[in-house]
Scaffold this motif. Structure first.
Motif, mmCIF file in Angstrom:
data_model
loop_
_atom_site.group_PDB
_atom_site.id
_atom_site.type_symbol
_atom_site.label_atom_id
_atom_site.label_comp_id
_atom_site.label_asym_id
_atom_site.label_seq_id
_atom_site.Cartn_x
_atom_site.Cartn_y
_atom_site.Cartn_z
ATOM 1 N N ASP A 96 0.814 -1.218 0.000
ATOM 2 C CA ASP A 96 0.000 0.000 0.000
ATOM 3 C C ASP A 96 0.846 1.266 0.000
ATOM 4 O O ASP A 96 0.316 2.384 0.081
ATOM 5 C CB ASP A 96 -0.946 0.006 1.202
ATOM 6 C CG ASP A 96 -0.195 -0.019 2.539
ATOM 7 O OD1 ASP A 96 1.058 -0.001 2.525
ATOM 8 O OD2 ASP A 96 -0.852 -0.066 3.600
ATOM 9 N N GLY A 97 2.180 1.120 -0.086
ATOM 10 C CA GLY A 97 3.070 2.268 -0.124
ATOM 11 C C GLY A 97 3.579 2.707 1.225
ATOM 12 O O GLY A 97 4.485 3.551 1.303
ATOM 13 N N SER A 98 3.035 2.155 2.305
ATOM 14 C CA SER A 98 3.517 2.505 3.644
ATOM 15 C C SER A 98 4.894 1.905 3.881
ATOM 16 O O SER A 98 5.271 0.905 3.257
ATOM 17 C CB SER A 98 2.536 2.017 4.709
ATOM 18 O OG SER A 98 2.438 0.603 4.684
ATOM 19 N N MET A 99 5.646 2.532 4.788
ATOM 20 C CA MET A 99 7.023 2.104 5.032
ATOM 21 C C MET A 99 7.210 1.770 6.512
ATOM 22 O O MET A 99 6.749 2.500 7.384
ATOM 23 C CB MET A 99 7.999 3.202 4.611
ATOM 24 C CG MET A 99 9.465 2.789 4.644
ATOM 25 S SD MET A 99 10.563 4.130 4.094
ATOM 26 C CE MET A 99 10.099 4.287 2.372
ATOM 27 N N ILE A 100 7.868 0.628 6.788
ATOM 28 C CA ILE A 100 8.188 0.238 8.156
ATOM 29 C C ILE A 100 9.636 0.647 8.430
ATOM 30 O O ILE A 100 10.540 0.292 7.668
ATOM 31 C CB ILE A 100 8.008 -1.267 8.369
ATOM 32 C CG1 ILE A 100 6.565 -1.676 8.062
ATOM 33 C CG2 ILE A 100 8.367 -1.664 9.797
ATOM 34 C CD1 ILE A 100 6.317 -3.172 8.160
ATOM 35 N N SER A 101 9.840 1.376 9.497
ATOM 36 C CA SER A 101 11.180 1.889 9.807
ATOM 37 C C SER A 101 12.137 0.758 10.195
ATOM 38 O O SER A 101 11.743 -0.167 10.908
ATOM 39 C CB SER A 101 11.091 2.888 10.952
ATOM 40 O OG SER A 101 12.376 3.206 11.445
ATOM 41 N N PRO A 102 13.395 0.835 9.735
ATOM 42 C CA PRO A 102 14.394 -0.160 10.167
ATOM 43 C C PRO A 102 14.544 -0.214 11.685
ATOM 44 O O PRO A 102 14.845 -1.269 12.245
ATOM 45 C CB PRO A 102 15.687 0.339 9.504
ATOM 46 C CG PRO A 102 15.230 1.116 8.324
ATOM 47 C CD PRO A 102 13.938 1.760 8.743
ATOM 48 N N ALA A 103 14.306 0.911 12.367
ATOM 49 C CA ALA A 103 14.401 0.924 13.829
ATOM 50 C C ALA A 103 13.341 0.039 14.463
ATOM 51 O O ALA A 103 13.500 -0.417 15.598
ATOM 52 C CB ALA A 103 14.252 2.361 14.342
ATOM 53 N N ASP A 104 12.256 -0.251 13.708
ATOM 54 C CA ASP A 104 11.190 -1.103 14.226
ATOM 55 C C ASP A 104 11.458 -2.583 13.997
ATOM 56 O O ASP A 104 11.082 -3.419 14.817
ATOM 57 C CB ASP A 104 9.847 -0.725 13.582
ATOM 58 C CG ASP A 104 9.340 0.628 14.044
ATOM 59 O OD1 ASP A 104 9.745 1.054 15.142
ATOM 60 O OD2 ASP A 104 8.559 1.251 13.313
ATOM 61 N N PHE A 105 12.092 -2.928 12.849
ATOM 62 C CA PHE A 105 12.223 -4.358 12.545
ATOM 63 C C PHE A 105 13.629 -4.923 12.722
ATOM 64 O O PHE A 105 13.776 -6.110 13.013
ATOM 65 C CB PHE A 105 11.691 -4.678 11.137
ATOM 66 C CG PHE A 105 12.417 -4.011 9.999
ATOM 67 C CD1 PHE A 105 13.596 -4.539 9.484
ATOM 68 C CD2 PHE A 105 11.900 -2.879 9.393
ATOM 69 C CE1 PHE A 105 14.246 -3.954 8.416
ATOM 70 C CE2 PHE A 105 12.541 -2.275 8.322
ATOM 71 C CZ PHE A 105 13.725 -2.817 7.832
ATOM 72 N N ILE A 106 14.670 -4.118 12.586
ATOM 73 C CA ILE A 106 16.033 -4.651 12.728
ATOM 74 C C ILE A 106 16.271 -5.239 14.121
ATOM 75 O O ILE A 106 16.758 -6.372 14.250
ATOM 76 C CB ILE A 106 17.092 -3.575 12.408
ATOM 77 C CG1 ILE A 106 17.038 -3.175 10.931
ATOM 78 C CG2 ILE A 106 18.493 -4.075 12.763
ATOM 79 C CD1 ILE A 106 17.434 -4.252 9.971
ATOM 80 N N PRO A 107 15.918 -4.536 15.233
ATOM 81 C CA PRO A 107 16.128 -5.144 16.553
ATOM 82 C C PRO A 107 15.352 -6.447 16.741
ATOM 83 O O PRO A 107 15.837 -7.371 17.405
ATOM 84 C CB PRO A 107 15.613 -4.056 17.512
ATOM 85 C CG PRO A 107 15.727 -2.780 16.746
ATOM 86 C CD PRO A 107 15.427 -3.150 15.337
#
Length: 727
Positions: free
Chosen positions: A381-392
């Protein structure tokens, strides 16, 4: 006659002694045996019957039990024995008795004298029996191979052995090797036996890695043991408190109460006990922080612990309190985190993870010199998940290794695609998480990927954070393997954490990346001095320096003036998707030619200024590409030699063939050999002179050549400036 009698008596005495020893030996072997019998294996015969003792004290024939009489075949007895006894216990044991006679004969021929079969069985009385069948192999005087077959009850010794083994297994399975107390598995087993609600507490230590770094791993383990002992003393196990060691500096506690007052008092006692450890063991201050969640029978312990860990994260960020209780907002966050983790595989397959590239620029020339690969998770849908949310999250559950490999592989594919389309490329640095670095085969995996796709490793620098690089010897060893495999190493986020300038001299890092936190202090006297000294030290160690997070012209000017090699940040460019970064690569070829020509003219001008006598002709040659770049007096030289100079070695051959005097031809060709100059050049500028005679304007004249072979900054080619003069 008397001598013969004496010898006979000696022989008889020796035989009696041997027989007595054999009887004693057999008696020792068969003591406490349930039964025993002799077998002639060669003839497959049991010559005599043998007996078992029944529960009522009476004896019965072992052969009659299986429907046989002595003498009988050994192989037939074993077959009946298996059918009537063994099959009832364990069908797998039948395999041990299958072809037993053949096995025993083969054992003896192989030089082995004993064969054993053992298993648990149940007697008619219901008593468990561990039966040990031993077959002792010998050979008679007539050459037959015999066996003494013994059946013993080894139940008592086997039970002791199994109990000891079970205790050892339990020790490994349930008790922590450092603290000697409960581990997480034992903690959960213990808590499951309770039927009383209470609180689960997750405990962690602030910056425990500093203790390992400053004091060593062994000292760190001793501190962990002291932490455990202090925690045990602060808890009340008589009132059903429980504790367990998760790993490293992480612990779990159960207290059978929801009372915040009681819980906070216990946590304060634990914190106080920990501060005493710091003084007694002479280590940095041990500062615990706690997360607390509620547990009651029926609720999964793992869920309660996850909630406590989530609360602990909140406690870590607080200023005044070192504990936090799990609340509803944490539940929402956990649900979101679970959703992120659950969608990982599908998102990876759908290629929702996009590689973006943040350019790096030379602050002097303001030209592109490289980039860093960054990841963006863009949903349909074009939304973006921040690396700070998924990398940890990926680091915590181990997905990060697969994720890091995905990024590395895609960067290799992208570079290959650009090369195949005729574009010049620049180095793209790739971040490697500290979790991935714990996998020992990681270097071989990355080397294999780059080799298979065909990308030179010099274009794939590996970025490792400073804290990961200097706090773990295992990671240091793997970093060294990356270096040995041909990868360049960048120390990322230098200055963001616990910095050790001394570590720069002991590890194979090619580039030092200054963290944005240092760049933000430009304009502050102390910050400026720190950057100046850090860059100076890095330069003295032969390291390239890159500044991250550069956002304004003042920062650029300062970094340029103190010798920073490259700059990365929003001042020059934000991270770009591949198609936009590709446009920057399109300018590299033109940029490279301009850079080479500028550096080349600057170098030759300086060299020519040192030559007092002007030459007849002068030339600049790219030896690597076998081309003339510039000929001073080209019209006169071309008219005079009638040679159209395109390829250098072709021009040398034509000159030697048509103009050089015969006695100098071979020496001239050797002196002017492009191949020789390339092979002999060792990186240091080399100047040589050669005198000869050749035709010049229809006359034979003495001539001299001066060759100067060199390299210039930012060019991979080897160059030559040479002059031709009359002697």
């Amino acid at each position: 006659m008397s001598d013969d009698i004496e010898n006979s008596e000696k022989i008889i005495s020796s035989l009696k002694q041997a027989l007595q020893q054999e009887v004693q030996y057999r008696n020792a072997l068969i003591s406490n045996a349930i039964t025993f019998f002799d077998v002639n294996l060669s003839k497959d015969i049991i010559p005599n019957d043998f007996y078992y003792k029944r529960a009522d004290g009476k004896y019965f024939s072992a052969l009659e039990m299986v429907g046989l009489k002595a003498p009988c075949k050994f192989s037939l007895y074993i077959k009946r024995y298996v059918e009537t006894v063994i099959i009832k216990e364990d069908e797998k044991k039948c395999l041990d008795f299958k072809n037993l006679r053949k096995k025993l004969l083969q054992f003896y021929k192989a030089g082995k004298k004993e064969y054993s079969i053992q298993f648990w069985t149940e007697l008619e009385t219901g008593r468990k029996l561990f039966a040990l069948h031993r077959f002792l192999l010998t050979q008679s005087e007539d050459g037959d191979i015999n066996a003494l077959c013994i059946l013993k009850d080894e139940s008592e010794s086997q039970l002791k052995l199994e109990n000891a083994y079970q205790k050892e297994l339990e020790q490994y399975a349930y008790f922590d090797p450092i603290t000697k107390g409960y581990n997480y598995i034992k903690f959960k087993d213990k808590l499951k036996t309770y039927n009383r609600p209470g609180s689960i507490i997750a405990l962690d230590i602030h910056s425990f890695k500093i203790i390992n770094t400053v004091s060593g791993i062994l000292k760190g383990d001793q501190v962990i043991k002291s932490i455990w002992d202090a925690m045990v003393n602060a808890l009340d196990f008589d009132k059903n408190d429980i504790a367990g060691h998760i790993n490293a500096d992480q612990f779990i506690i159960y207290v059978p109460t929801f009372s915040e007052k009681v819980l906070v008092r216990k946590l304060k006692n634990i914190s106080l006990a920990f501060s005493i450890i710091s003084t007694e063991m002479e280590v940095p201050l041990i500062q615990p922080y706690f997360g607390i969640s509620k547990w009651q029978p029926g609720k999964k312990i793992e869920l309660a612990y996850s909630e406590a860990v989530a609360a602990k994260t909140n406690a870590q960020n607080q200023q005044n309190l070192n504990y936090a209780f799990f609340d509803e907002e944490d539940t929402i966050r956990l649900i979101r985190e679970k959703s992120i983790v659950d969608s990982f595989d599908e998102s990876l397959a759908k290629k929702e993870f996009k590689i973006w590239y943040q350019p790096k620029y030379n602050p002097v020339t303001r030209k592109l010199v490289g980039a860093e690969a960054l990841v963006r998770w863009i949903k349909p849908d074009g939304s973006m998940i921040s690396p700070a949310d998924f990398i940890p999250l990926f680091e915590k559950n181990g997905m990060i290794r697969q994720f890091d490999e995905y990024i590395f592989r895609n960067v290799c594919w992208q570079l290959n695609e650009w090369l195949c389309s005729g574009k010049d490329i620049c180095p793209i640095s790739i971040n490697l998480s500290r979790v991935s670095l714990y996998f020992e085969n990681i270097v071989n995996v990355y080397k294999s990927i780059s080799d298979d796709i065909g990308i030179d490793k010099s274009y794939l620098p590996i970025e490792i954070t400073e804290t990961a690089a200097i706090t773990n010897s295992q990671i240091q060893a793997i970093a060294d393997k990356f270096y040995t495999a041909g990868f360049k190493l960048h120390m990322d986020d230098f200055g963001a954490g616990y910095s050790s300038l001394a570590s720069l001299n002991t590890m194979h890092f090619d580039t030092l990346k200054l963290d944005k936190s240092l760049i933000d202090f430009i304009g502050n006297f102390g910050g400026d001095r720190l950057l100046e000294h850090t860059i100076l030290l890095a330069k003295e160690l032969g390291m390239h320096v890159t500044a991250e997070g550069v956002e304004n012209e003042r920062q650029v000017a300062f970094l340029r003036n103190i010798g920073c090699d490259s700059i990365q940040g929003y001042y020059f460019s934000k991270p770009l998707p591949a198609e936009q970064f590709e446009k920057l690569l399109g300018k590299l070829k033109t940029q490279k030619k301009e850079d080479d020509f500028d550096h080349l003219n600057e170098y030759v001008s300086k060299f020519k200024s040192a030559v007092l006598r002007p030459p007849l002709y002068s030339f600049i040659v790219n030896l690597t590409e076998n081309t003339f770049v510039e000929i001073n007096g080209s019209n006169d030289w071309c008219n005079e030699t009638k040679i159209d100079a395109k390829k250098f070695d072709a021009a040398v051959n034509l000159l030697a063939q048509n103009y050089i005097s015969p006695e100098y031809k071979d020496a001239y060709r050797n002196f002017m050999s492009r191949q020789r100059m390339l092979e002999e050049f060792n990186g240091v500028p080399d100047t040589r002179i050669f005198t000869y005679t050749r035709k010049f304007r229809n006359e034979t004249k003495p001539m001299g050549i001066m060759n100067h072979v060199f390299k210039i900054e930012d060019s991979d080619c080897i160059w030559m400036y040479f002059t031709v003069s009359m002697v």
